[in-house]
Design a protein around this motif. Structure first.
Motif, PDB file in Angstrom:
ATOM      1  N   ILE A  83       0.839  -1.203   0.000  1.00  0.00           N
ATOM      2  CA  ILE A  83       0.000   0.000   0.000  1.00  0.00           C
ATOM      3  C   ILE A  83       0.872   1.251   0.000  1.00  0.00           C
ATOM      4  N   GLN A  84       1.906   1.217   0.839  1.00  0.00           N
ATOM      5  CA  GLN A  84       2.822   2.361   0.928  1.00  0.00           C
ATOM      6  C   GLN A  84       3.525   2.606  -0.403  1.00  0.00           C
ATOM      7  N   LEU A  85       3.991   1.531  -1.045  1.00  0.00           N
ATOM      8  CA  LEU A  85       4.723   1.665  -2.304  1.00  0.00           C
ATOM      9  C   LEU A  85       3.820   2.121  -3.445  1.00  0.00           C
ATOM     10  N   VAL A  86       2.596   1.587  -3.487  1.00  0.00           N
ATOM     11  CA  VAL A  86       1.655   2.001  -4.527  1.00  0.00           C
ATOM     12  C   VAL A  86       1.309   3.476  -4.374  1.00  0.00           C
ATOM     13  N   ASN A  87       1.086   3.895  -3.132  1.00  0.00           N
ATOM     14  CA  ASN A  87       0.763   5.305  -2.870  1.00  0.00           C
ATOM     15  C   ASN A  87       1.927   6.233  -3.218  1.00  0.00           C
ATOM     16  N   GLU A  88       3.146   5.670  -3.216  1.00  0.00           N
ATOM     17  CA  GLU A  88       4.318   6.462  -3.599  1.00  0.00           C
ATOM     18  C   GLU A  88       4.503   6.505  -5.113  1.00  0.00           C
ATOM     19  N   GLY A  89       3.590   5.799  -5.824  1.00  0.00           N
ATOM     20  CA  GLY A  89       3.657   5.795  -7.283  1.00  0.00           C
ATOM     21  C   GLY A  89       4.620   4.770  -7.857  1.00  0.00           C
ATOM     22  N   LYS A  90       5.034   3.789  -7.061  1.00  0.00           N
ATOM     23  CA  LYS A  90       5.970   2.772  -7.543  1.00  0.00           C
ATOM     24  C   LYS A  90       5.290   1.838  -8.552  1.00  0.00           C
ATOM     25  N   LYS A  91       6.055   1.414  -9.537  1.00  0.00           N
ATOM     26  CA  LYS A  91       5.565   0.461 -10.524  1.00  0.00           C
ATOM     27  C   LYS A  91       5.783  -0.964 -10.020  1.00  0.00           C
ATOM     28  N   TYR A  92       5.167  -1.918 -10.736  1.00  0.00           N
ATOM     29  CA  TYR A  92       5.245  -3.311 -10.310  1.00  0.00           C
ATOM     30  C   TYR A  92       6.686  -3.770 -10.111  1.00  0.00           C
ATOM     31  N   ARG A  93       7.545  -3.476 -11.078  1.00  0.00           N
ATOM     32  CA  ARG A  93       8.928  -3.962 -10.993  1.00  0.00           C
ATOM     33  C   ARG A  93       9.639  -3.404  -9.754  1.00  0.00           C
ATOM     34  N   GLU A  94       9.360  -2.151  -9.434  1.00  0.00           N
ATOM     35  CA  GLU A  94       9.970  -1.536  -8.248  1.00  0.00           C
ATOM     36  C   GLU A  94       9.420  -2.170  -6.967  1.00  0.00           C
ATOM     37  N   ILE A  95       8.122  -2.479  -6.990  1.00  0.00           N
ATOM     38  CA  ILE A  95       7.505  -3.125  -5.821  1.00  0.00           C
ATOM     39  C   ILE A  95       8.082  -4.527  -5.632  1.00  0.00           C
ATOM     40  N   GLU A  96       8.247  -5.268  -6.732  1.00  0.00           N
ATOM     41  CA  GLU A  96       8.813  -6.615  -6.680  1.00  0.00           C
ATOM     42  C   GLU A  96      10.201  -6.592  -6.047  1.00  0.00           C
ATOM     43  N   GLU A  97      11.025  -5.661  -6.498  1.00  0.00           N
ATOM     44  CA  GLU A  97      12.396  -5.562  -5.979  1.00  0.00           C
ATOM     45  C   GLU A  97      12.413  -5.201  -4.505  1.00  0.00           C
ATOM     46  N   ASP A  98      11.448  -4.384  -4.081  1.00  0.00           N
ATOM     47  CA  ASP A  98      11.405  -3.941  -2.689  1.00  0.00           C
ATOM     48  C   ASP A  98      10.971  -5.052  -1.745  1.00  0.00           C
ATOM     49  N   VAL A  99       9.898  -5.762  -2.093  1.00  0.00           N
ATOM     50  CA  VAL A  99       9.342  -6.771  -1.167  1.00  0.00           C
ATOM     51  C   VAL A  99       9.906  -8.172  -1.390  1.00  0.00           C
ATOM     52  N   GLY A 100      10.584  -8.385  -2.527  1.00  0.00           N
ATOM     53  CA  GLY A 100      11.210  -9.679  -2.764  1.00  0.00           C
ATOM     54  C   GLY A 100      10.286 -10.755  -3.292  1.00  0.00           C
ATOM     55  N   GLY A 104       3.628 -12.528 -10.132  1.00  0.00           N
ATOM     56  CA  GLY A 104       2.507 -13.427  -9.888  1.00  0.00           C
ATOM     57  C   GLY A 104       1.983 -13.361  -8.467  1.00  0.00           C
ATOM     58  N   THR A 105       2.825 -12.958  -7.523  1.00  0.00           N
ATOM     59  CA  THR A 105       2.404 -12.815  -6.123  1.00  0.00           C
ATOM     60  C   THR A 105       1.870 -11.413  -5.851  1.00  0.00           C
ATOM     61  N   ILE A 106       2.558 -10.422  -6.408  1.00  0.00           N
ATOM     62  CA  ILE A 106       2.211  -9.023  -6.137  1.00  0.00           C
ATOM     63  C   ILE A 106       0.883  -8.628  -6.771  1.00  0.00           C
ATOM     64  N   ARG A 107       0.670  -9.041  -8.011  1.00  0.00           N
ATOM     65  CA  ARG A 107      -0.500  -8.579  -8.755  1.00  0.00           C
ATOM     66  C   ARG A 107      -1.814  -8.918  -8.057  1.00  0.00           C
ATOM     67  N   PRO A 108      -2.059 -10.185  -7.631  1.00  0.00           N
ATOM     68  CA  PRO A 108      -3.340 -10.472  -6.964  1.00  0.00           C
ATOM     69  C   PRO A 108      -3.525  -9.707  -5.660  1.00  0.00           C
ATOM     70  N   ILE A 109      -2.422  -9.413  -4.966  1.00  0.00           N
ATOM     71  CA  ILE A 109      -2.534  -8.643  -3.726  1.00  0.00           C
ATOM     72  C   ILE A 109      -3.005  -7.225  -4.034  1.00  0.00           C
ATOM     73  N   ILE A 110      -2.409  -6.617  -5.078  1.00  0.00           N
ATOM     74  CA  ILE A 110      -2.809  -5.260  -5.458  1.00  0.00           C
ATOM     75  C   ILE A 110      -4.261  -5.246  -5.942  1.00  0.00           C
ATOM     76  N   GLN A 111      -4.652  -6.284  -6.696  1.00  0.00           N
ATOM     77  CA  GLN A 111      -6.040  -6.376  -7.149  1.00  0.00           C
ATOM     78  C   GLN A 111      -6.994  -6.434  -5.956  1.00  0.00           C
ATOM     79  N   LYS A 112      -6.643  -7.224  -4.953  1.00  0.00           N
ATOM     80  CA  LYS A 112      -7.470  -7.356  -3.751  1.00  0.00           C
ATOM     81  C   LYS A 112      -7.558  -6.015  -3.019  1.00  0.00           C
ATOM     82  N   LEU A 113      -6.432  -5.336  -2.898  1.00  0.00           N
ATOM     83  CA  LEU A 113      -6.399  -4.046  -2.208  1.00  0.00           C
ATOM     84  C   LEU A 113      -7.221  -3.000  -2.964  1.00  0.00           C
TER      85      LEU A 113
END
Length: 330
Positions: A83-100, A104-113
């Motif tokens: 949530i914090q990263l999306v609100n900062e305007g981060k793209k998927y690739r940046e979010i992936e690198e941050d959370v590890g 395939g894992t990140i996308r459904p979480i963002i969809q749910k949120l």
């Protein structure tokens, strides 16, 4: 099959490890997390867990509940970070690198949120009417293009990106329309990958690898894909079921011999080697049989074995004396 003999531990160390295991289980930690913290194998943690449960120090229900609570905590923490990263305007690739975690894992979480109204992020998927959206985000396009250029089959791409068949077809159509890839390139990359994977599977089968181990080695592939390659090798007459079976046997045999030989060279007795075998396959008689065979082959001598056992006991005695001397200082 365990590839190396684990270290010999004192009763005091084992009690300490068991206490740490109990603490970890109560926190909902996995066997791997506990094992990595202590520096022992997963099998030892599993053995400690069974002993703790049998003695009533913890129940399986308590363990399961702790695991669920731990997973929920990790999930909540991950969602908060996303949530914090999306609100900062981060793209998927940046979010992936941050959370590890991967797309395939990140996308459904963002969809749910998004559905919960916690974030706003352009997505590919179904709209409120249940129809396929034609606008697809750049990150999804890039990820799909990457996998297509790797030569992955459609089912593997869909699984790794966690997308439906219709979404995948829409993405591929868009990529071709934008001239980022062509049907010929897709076919060429898949043929290249299949040929390369087939050779790798052939090598791994001869090494005694199981199908699951082959999947882990190749990455991004399914069980059906590996089975297809194995069947192709059989149809071509390059390998038979009997050869695969023999390779597995020889692989297990090699690991067993390495384990026993290492134990003998480290001063372990035949009984200690059997006791330290986490697979449960070895007993004293089997260790003795392998020991005699390796002596006959000249890999080790009876004199070396005796010397190492005596040397190990002398070291243990010196350690105990040193411990006594230190205690006398206080």
């Amino acid at each position: 099959m365990k590839k190396s003999l684990r270290a010999r531990f004192t009763d005091e160390e084992k009690n300490d490890y068991k206490a740490i295991t109990l603490k970890g289980l109560k926190k909902g930690q996995t066997f791997t997390e506990i094992a990595n913290h202590i520096g022992i194998s997963n099998s030892m943690v599993s053995a400690y867990k069974r002993d703790l449960v049998s003695k009533g120090e913890i129940t399986q229900d308590e363990i399961d509940r702790a695991v669920r609570e731990s997973e929920n905590h990790k999930k909540a923490k991950l969602e908060m970070r996303i949530i914090q990263l999306v609100n900062e305007g981060k793209k998927y690739r940046e979010i992936e690198e941050d959370v590890g975690y991967g797309y395939g894992t990140i996308r459904p979480i963002i969809q749910k949120l998004e559905e919960e109204g916690k974030v706003k992020y352009k997505k590919a998927g179904r709209n409120a009417g249940g129809e396929l959206q034609t606008e697809i985000d750049d990150e999804l396009l890039e990820e799909c293009l990457k996998f297509l250029l790797m030569g992955l089959p459609p089912e593997s791409i869909q699984k790794n990106l966690n997308i439906e068949v219709r979404i995948f077809k829409e993405i591929k159509k868009k990529l071709i329309a934008e001239r980022k890839i062509t049907h010929d390139i897709i076919a060429e990359k898949r043929a290249e990958k299949k040929a390369k994977d087939k050779e790798r599977v052939y090598v791994l089968l001869l090494r005694g690898y199981s199908q699951r181990e082959i999947i882990s080695d190749l990455k991004y592939v399914s069980l059906s894909y590996v089975q297809e390659l194995i069947q192709s090798l059989k149809d071509e007459g390059r390998i038979t079921d009997e050869e695969i079976k023999m390779a597995k046997f020889e692989n297990n045999e090699r690991e067993i011999r390495e384990q026993i030989l290492k134990g003998l060279r480290n001063g372990y007795t035949q009984q200690e080697i059997a006791d330290n075998d986490e697979t449960g396959y070895l007993n004293r008689e089997k260790v003795k049989w392998y020991k005699n065979k390796m002596v006959a082959e000249g890999l080790i001598t009876e004199e070396e074995i005796i010397f190492q056992i005596v040397h190990q006991k002398e070291l243990q005695k010196d350690m105990e004396m040193t411990k006594i001397d230190k205690n006398n200082l206080y």
